[in-house]
Design an enzyme around this catalytic site. Structure first.
Site, PDB file in Angstrom:
ATOM      1  N   MET A 352       0.845  -1.197   0.000  1.00  0.00           N
ATOM      2  CA  MET A 352       0.000   0.000   0.000  1.00  0.00           C
ATOM      3  C   MET A 352       0.875   1.239   0.000  1.00  0.00           C
ATOM      4  SD  MET A 352      -2.929   1.436   0.010  1.00  0.00           S
ATOM      5  CE  MET A 352      -3.006   3.227  -0.070  1.00  0.00           C
ATOM      6  N   ASN A 354       1.035   4.205   1.077  1.00  0.00           N
ATOM      7  CA  ASN A 354       0.923   5.308   2.026  1.00  0.00           C
ATOM      8  C   ASN A 354       2.082   6.278   1.802  1.00  0.00           C
ATOM      9  OD1 ASN A 354      -1.138   3.747   3.440  1.00  0.00           O
ATOM     10  ND2 ASN A 354       0.592   2.491   4.060  1.00  0.00           N
ATOM     11  N   GLU A 387       4.805   0.931  -6.109  1.00  0.00           N
ATOM     12  CA  GLU A 387       4.451   1.795  -4.979  1.00  0.00           C
ATOM     13  C   GLU A 387       5.208   3.123  -5.030  1.00  0.00           C
ATOM     14  OE1 GLU A 387       1.892   0.872  -3.463  1.00  0.00           O
ATOM     15  OE2 GLU A 387       1.940  -1.159  -4.297  1.00  0.00           O
ATOM     16  N   GLU A 409      -4.231   3.595 -10.871  1.00  0.00           N
ATOM     17  CA  GLU A 409      -3.586   2.286 -10.880  1.00  0.00           C
ATOM     18  C   GLU A 409      -2.988   1.938 -12.231  1.00  0.00           C
ATOM     19  OE1 GLU A 409      -2.681   0.888  -8.458  1.00  0.00           O
ATOM     20  OE2 GLU A 409      -3.933   1.827  -6.944  1.00  0.00           O
TER      21      GLU A 409
END
Ligand SMILES: *[C@@H]1O[C@H](CO)[C@@H](O)[C@H](O)[C@H]1NC(C)=O
Ligand SMILES: *[C@@H]1O[C@H](CO)[C@@H](O)[C@H](O)[C@H]1NC(C)=O
Ligand SMILES: *[C@@H]1O[C@H](CO)[C@@H](O)[C@H](O)[C@H]1NC(C)=O
Ligand SMILES: *[C@@H]1O[C@H](CO)[C@@H](O)[C@H](O)[C@H]1NC(C)=O
Ligand SMILES: *[C@@H]1O[C@H](CO)[C@@H](O)[C@H](O)[C@H]1NC(C)=O
Ligand SMILES: [Zn+2]
Length: 945
Positions: A352, A354, A387, A409
């Site tokens: 993920m 972040n 990422e 994405e």
């Protein structure tokens, strides 16, 4: 989180070749096989998960509820500016509640945009402390007077805290809303949650978080929509001796004592203006490594043991160069002051993004050269690249709403390959996109139940609908659509700085690219960027382009896998596209044309007696068909000298032919004939493409009599490859040196009997690339003792990639009661981590013996699975896909429909679309088997004699 987990066709193939022979032949498609598995779980790599409530996904748009708190979207009257959040996770069980908990205070400063007497803010599963008798305290700022609170309550269904005021908030004024709360630090993998692991015989607990898409509201009350960007001031209170991490650099660490408990308080620098779904809070006992002096703000975090053994080194090695690459690519420096990446024992997605604190599954960040395979290494490379790519696109510039997730994405998936290619230039990563992305998305997007890339903002509201957006199409389709433009010389460094720290919608990007076209000397497009791109994103599916070399004519048609399926979704463009056609004739590359809409074009240069090959290097998102003469010429070229045809196109010819045959555009025999030349093929990509397609035959036939001849044909075709690798590995004594050779290697191992295989299992001589296959075959050949032994190895494994290999191999047993017991284990979090339960069931379903058991299992337990596991840890679409892949009889179709009916009340959550697709696919399979089984058997039998 989508994309099926299953025993790959390579495994099916292994079974195929093993069956008859007395000597156990194990075919290890080595790294290839390994890769396949990880690829199948790899995307979507970023976080999102299912919601807990059993409300069906249906029609939030049909009836418009009256009150603002019954809408799933926030009203537009308030806009957050900054938050001040303090969170204190307890890593030991709370004596009074018997739960792991966290406590917190949060204050949000927001600006009023329109006068209102109502505050609606997201809040889920938090127990709020009453302040002056209400759930929150409101203060006016800069001289504004806050009205008093009339009443406040929690609206559970829409996940809001609702506050009605006695007077109005005034447009233009700012206010502060403060809350005190307590929440559970559950092991549910979403919001602020806990992960556990064992180290030196003791249990360790990590507090960590997963906010995407709608779980920040489970950590603190917030305006939890991607466009509600704000600045976050974060403080974490934690046990002495532990480390606290968040998005920003820590700026102050002080020890203090709160209510008799000795704690450390870590305060972080204020974040940049950002979305709530990108926040991260982590408290752990982890260790880290740091880059060189130049890169000293780049850190990799993991369990102490993993760091000590150097498992973070590879990720650290590639992060620095990739950040540099992306800075150049985006023409913008890395937006933050530090970059942390952390591997967590329990994590639902692959990773993920972040902002500044990227979270990963251990298998996606840690690499142990001694134990992990080359496939594991490639997985780390590509996930890290993906990422890091988001740090700019997605995080700095964010889509306004989840309906445009595909752009976020798709873009990251595209740029991922560029970054990975830069870091490992010898691996030819980009070539693999055709297998990993294009073929996979083709498969889904050829169904009438597919959907357009871009949905209307109003169509995506509830958390379930949001999580359904994280599917294959979102991730992969745009990659090739964009490629159409990018290959024209567009550079995405042209992404606009206008939207930095802000939100955008896709049409802004088209505007921007259009401007770039107009201002770039020598650049011209025959249509506007809007015209070209909108056709690809506003209508589902893709075309098959037919080249008629006799007539010199090119036409297009919407490609549907099932020609009898009915498309009831209208398209603004009548299912026609602007297709970039690039072709080769007799080995020479020809120019590009834009294919116009319905009518098609005539072009003399595609006619003649030389072979024509279109979609050169598969730069466009479409399939190609030819007139029969040209097919014959291509087949002839393949068998005489296949190297004249580009590698990627060899893979594509096979894939197009098999799919056109499925759709009854060409006959099955023609498709099978494209595999004849494989006895001369030594490259991984065409083989992999053929095996994936033949896997469909294996799935359809492996429970019937056609299986025998199929087995014979494959063995015949693969034998020269086997001999080739026997030579280059010097009788299997040497591992090929280059990455590609390792990926390409197909190795047969000969063992005298299962016991010997089993002994091999536990001496440390098996090359990492081969482990998964060796384990699987040993367990398949063995019984309960072998299974239990491997189970112990799994439980004791300290390297996540090793545990993952054992876990998938445990599904290889042929013993039904062991498979049933393993199914039971999959729902027991003490035995299988929640993050792994879907993939475990999928592995079992991939086994021909396990498939019916898994189907019975999920049918019997659906209600339980849905209610207990409906949260973050379960990917329903994967589950439904993998269990129903072999379905090809009326009886199975009936069962599937019954299943849909029986559980209509319970619901299917994010699996709703997958279930429709399964029904459509089964219907097509039934027809296919009826029409093809006979002559496929005949053709194969004929080839083998
Ligand atoms: C944040 O809250 C803490 C404690 O409630 C307070 O001391 C601090 O001044 C606040 N900071 C800001 C920026 O509001
Ligand atoms: C929240 O309150 C409910 C009802 O009192 C209680 O059952 C639950 O344990 C509380 N949760 C936490 C984390 O304190
Ligand atoms: C806080 O306490 C820990 C453990 O007792 C100690 O190692 C650390 O140096 C202390 N930190 C500060 C800033 O005093
Ligand atoms: C990381 O880079 C160093 C220095 O180039 C190298 O020695 C090491 O082998 C690399 N580690 C891995 C796991 O690739
Ligand atoms: C974000 O973009 C919107 C729409 O383009 C604009 O109105 C707003 O001022 C921007 N906000 C910031 C903080 O840049
Ligand atoms: Zn992503």
């Amino acid at each position: 989180m989508a994309k099926g987990f299953y025993i790959s066709k390579n495994m099916g193939l292994a079974g195929l070749l093993m069956g008859t022979v007395a000597v156990v032949i194990i075919i290890a498609l080595a790294a290839v096989y390994d890769k396949e598995k990880t690829k199948n779980q790899n995307k979507p790599v970023d976080g999102v998960a299912m919601l807990t409530t059993a409300s069906p996904t249906t029609s939030s748009t049909l009836s418009t509820p009256k009150d603002p708190w019954e809408h799933y979207r926030l009203p537009d009257s308030l806009s957050p500016v900054s938050y001040n959040i303090t969170l204190w996770p307890r890593l030991v069980v709370n004596a009074s509640t018997g739960l792991y908990i966290f406590t917190g205070q949060s204050a949000v400063v927001f600006q009023c945009k329109k006068d209102t007497d109502l505050i609606v803010i997201h809040c889920n599963k938090l127990n709020l402390t009453l302040l002056n008798g209400h759930h929150a305290r409101l203060t006016g700022l800069d001289g504004a007077t806050a009205p008093t609170v009339k009443t406040s309550w929690l609206q559970v269904k829409t996940e809001y805290l609702v506050i009605q005021l006695n007077g109005k908030l005034t447009a233009g004024k700012s206010y502060r809303l403060s809350t005190d709360f307590q929440g559970e630090l559950a092991d549910d993998l979403k919001g602020f949650y806990r992960s556990e692991y064992t180290e030196d015989g003791g249990k360790k607990v990590v507090a960590t978080s997963q906010m995407q898409a709608t779980f920040a509201r489970k950590a603190f009350p917030c305006f939890d929509e991607p466009a509600m960007k704000a600045v976050f001031h974060i403080t974490l209170i934690h046990q002495r001796g532990t480390v606290a991490l968040s998005n920003g650099r820590d700026v102050e660490t002080v020890n203090s004592t709160i209510d008799g408990t000795e704690v450390t308080m870590t305060r972080f620098e204020p974040t940049k203006r950002m979305s709530t779904y990108l926040l991260a809070f982590i408290v752990s006992d982890f260790d880290h490594i740091t880059g060189s002096i130049e890169n000293n703000n780049v850190r990799i975090w993991a369990r102490r043991k993993a760091i000590a053994e150097g498992h973070g080194n590879y990720a650290l090695n590639v992060t620095g160069p990739m950040l540099k690459f992306f800075e150049r690519y985006y023409n913008a420096s890395y937006p933050l002051s530090k970059s942390d990446q952390i591997a967590l024992p329990d994590f639902n997605a692959g990773a993920m993004e972040n902002w500044g604190l990227i979270t990963y599954r251990e298998t996606a960040l840690l690499y142990d050269p001694a134990i992990s395979s080359v496939g594991n290494k490639e997985r780390v490379l590509t996930v890290v690249a993906h990422e890091l790519a988001h740090m700019w696109f997605g995080n700095l510039v964010t889509l306004r709403w989840w309906n445009d997730l595909w752009l976020n994405e798709g873009f990251a998936s595209y740029v991922e390959y560029l970054g990975a290619d830069y870091a490992e230039p010898t691996w030819n990563i980009k070539e693999q996109t055709i297998l990993n992305d294009v073929h996979k998305v083709f498969a889904v997007d050829a169904l009438a139940s597919s959907h357009p890339l871009s949905r209307k903002e109003e169509e995506v509201n509830q958390p379930d609908e949001i999580s359904e957006m994280f599917n294959t199409i979102s991730y992969s389709k745009v990659l090739y659509v964009l490629e159409n433009l990018l290959q024209q010389g567009f550079l995405c460094s042209r992404t606009s700085p206008t939207f930095a720290f802000n939100n955008t919608v896709y049409s802004d990007l088209w505007d921007h690219l259009q401007k770039a076209v107009l201002t770039t000397p020598g650049m011209s497009l025959p249509h506007t960027v809007h015209d070209i791109m909108n056709r690809w994103i506003l209508q589902m599916g893709f075309p098959v382009v037919t080249i008629d070399t006799a007539m010199g004519h090119i036409t297009q048609k919407h490609f549907l896998l099932d020609p009898d399926s009915v498309v009831d979704r209208p398209s603004p463009y009548n299912y026609t596209w602007l297709v970039p056609i690039k072709w080769m004739k007799g080995g020479v590359e020809r120019e590009q044309h834009w294919l116009l809409q319905e009518t098609g074009i005539s072009n003399a240069s595609v006619s003649g007696s030389e072979w024509v090959l279109a979609n050169l290097n598969v730069s466009g998102y479409y399939r190609v068909n030819y007139d029969m003469d040209n097919w014959e010429r291509l087949l002839n070229q393949l068998t005489t000298d296949h190297t004249v045809i580009p590698l990627i196109n060899r893979a594509q010819i096979v894939d197009d032919a098999f799919n056109l045959a499925r759709a009854k555009v060409i006959n099955t025999t023609l498709a099978l004939r494209t595999t004849r030349y494989l006895s001369q093929e030594r490259d991984y990509i065409p083989w992999e493409s053929a095996l994936r397609n033949l896997n469909y035959y294996i799935l359809m036939f492996d429970r019937g009599q056609a299986y025998g001849v199929l087995q014979g044909y494959l063995k015949m075709q693969i034998t020269p490859l086997f001999e080739y690798f026997r030579t280059i590995t010097v009788d299997w004594t040497r591992v090929p040196t280059g990455h590609n050779d390792q990926v390409n290697v197909i190795v047969f191992l000969l063992f005298n009997d299962a016991d010997f295989v089993f002994m091999q299992l536990f001496i440390d001589r098996i090359h990492p690339n081969l482990k998964k296959t060796v384990y699987c075959n040993a367990i398949a050949a063995g019984g309960v003792e072998e299974w239990d032994f491997a189970w112990q190895m799994f439980k004791n494994a300290t390297v996540a990639t090793e545990a993952a290999k054992l876990r998938s191999s445990l599904a290889c047993t042929k013993v039904p009661w062991l498979l049933n017991r393993y199914l039971d284990y999959s729902l027991d979090p003490a035995k299988i981590r929640k993050q792994d339960c879907t993939s475990t069931i999928n592995y079992i379903a991939g086994n021909v013996v396990g498939m019916p058991l898994a189907w019975d299992f999920i049918r019997a337990r659906w209600n339980y699975i849905y209610t207990e596991y409906g949260g973050g840890s379960f990917s329903f679409s994967n589950l439904i896909n993998s269990v129903t892949r072999r379905f090809s009889t009326e009886f199975e179709l009936k069962q599937l429909k019954q299943f849909k009916e029986d559980n209509a009340r319970v619901g299917f959550g994010s699996g709703t679309l997958a279930l429709e697709q399964a029904i459509e696919r089964t219907t097509a399979n039934i027809k296919w088997v009826a029409e093809n089984q006979e002559h496929v058997m005949k053709w194969l039998a004929n080839e083998c004699t």
